[in-house]
Design a protein around this motif. Structure first.
Motif, PDB file in Angstrom:
ATOM      1  N   ALA A 109      10.121   6.124   5.715  1.00 54.43           N
ATOM      2  CA  ALA A 109      10.747   6.601   4.479  1.00 54.43           C
ATOM      3  C   ALA A 109      11.916   7.519   4.826  1.00 54.43           C
ATOM      4  O   ALA A 109      12.932   7.534   4.148  1.00 54.43           O
ATOM      5  CB  ALA A 109       9.721   7.343   3.620  1.00 54.43           C
ATOM      6  N   ASP A 110      11.769   8.275   5.902  1.00 55.10           N
ATOM      7  CA  ASP A 110      12.820   9.155   6.404  1.00 55.10           C
ATOM      8  C   ASP A 110      13.150   8.685   7.817  1.00 55.10           C
ATOM      9  O   ASP A 110      12.335   8.850   8.735  1.00 55.10           O
ATOM     10  CB  ASP A 110      12.325  10.599   6.420  1.00 55.10           C
ATOM     11  CG  ASP A 110      13.333  11.577   6.997  1.00 55.10           C
ATOM     12  OD1 ASP A 110      14.427  11.142   7.445  1.00 55.10           O
ATOM     13  OD2 ASP A 110      13.031  12.781   7.015  1.00 55.10           O
ATOM     14  N   PRO A 111      14.320   8.094   8.032  1.00 49.51           N
ATOM     15  CA  PRO A 111      14.677   7.579   9.363  1.00 49.51           C
ATOM     16  C   PRO A 111      14.599   8.636  10.469  1.00 49.51           C
ATOM     17  O   PRO A 111      14.413   8.295  11.630  1.00 49.51           O
ATOM     18  CB  PRO A 111      16.112   7.083   9.190  1.00 49.51           C
ATOM     19  CG  PRO A 111      16.248   6.822   7.728  1.00 49.51           C
ATOM     20  CD  PRO A 111      15.368   7.833   7.046  1.00 49.51           C
ATOM     21  N   ALA A 112      14.716   9.902  10.106  1.00 50.65           N
ATOM     22  CA  ALA A 112      14.632  10.966  11.112  1.00 50.65           C
ATOM     23  C   ALA A 112      13.184  11.271  11.496  1.00 50.65           C
ATOM     24  O   ALA A 112      12.935  11.997  12.455  1.00 50.65           O
ATOM     25  CB  ALA A 112      15.301  12.231  10.580  1.00 50.65           C
ATOM     26  N   ALA A 113      12.220  10.729  10.748  1.00 54.06           N
ATOM     27  CA  ALA A 113      10.797  10.960  11.012  1.00 54.06           C
ATOM     28  C   ALA A 113      10.090   9.614  11.111  1.00 54.06           C
ATOM     29  O   ALA A 113       9.639   9.070  10.109  1.00 54.06           O
ATOM     30  CB  ALA A 113      10.192  11.811   9.907  1.00 54.06           C
ATOM     31  N   PRO A 114       9.997   9.052  12.311  1.00 50.99           N
ATOM     32  CA  PRO A 114       9.380   7.726  12.459  1.00 50.99           C
ATOM     33  C   PRO A 114       7.901   7.723  12.071  1.00 50.99           C
ATOM     34  O   PRO A 114       7.246   8.766  12.075  1.00 50.99           O
ATOM     35  CB  PRO A 114       9.559   7.422  13.946  1.00 50.99           C
ATOM     36  CG  PRO A 114       9.711   8.747  14.592  1.00 50.99           C
ATOM     37  CD  PRO A 114      10.371   9.631  13.589  1.00 50.99           C
TER      38      PRO A 114
END
Length: 70
Positions: free
Chosen positions: A29-34
């Motif tokens: 949902a957040d590309p910075a948080a896989p």
């Protein structure tokens, strides 16, 4: 959980690997948080600590040394 009731270890290991891969292939949902598997961060920290050691405050080391010197 008695994992033996879920199936033989080889089969269960393969299914868990499939599940792991499905989760990691899921778009975050957040590309910075896989997307991570539960325990993954802790296992990574454990592996790193085995190689690099752990940081201990000097006051803690002094306290332990004073206890051992008694």
């Amino acid at each position: 959980i008695d994992t033996a009731r879920l199936g033989n270890p080889k089969w269960l290991g393969e299914r868990m690997r499939d599940f792991f891969d499905i989760l990691h292939d899921t778009p975050a949902a957040d590309p910075a948080a896989p997307v991570l598997v539960p325990g993954e961060i802790e296992l990574d920290k454990h592996r790193r600590a085995l190689v690099e050691g752990i940081e201990v405050e000097s006051s803690a080391v002094q306290h332990l040394r004073s206890r051992l010197a008694r």
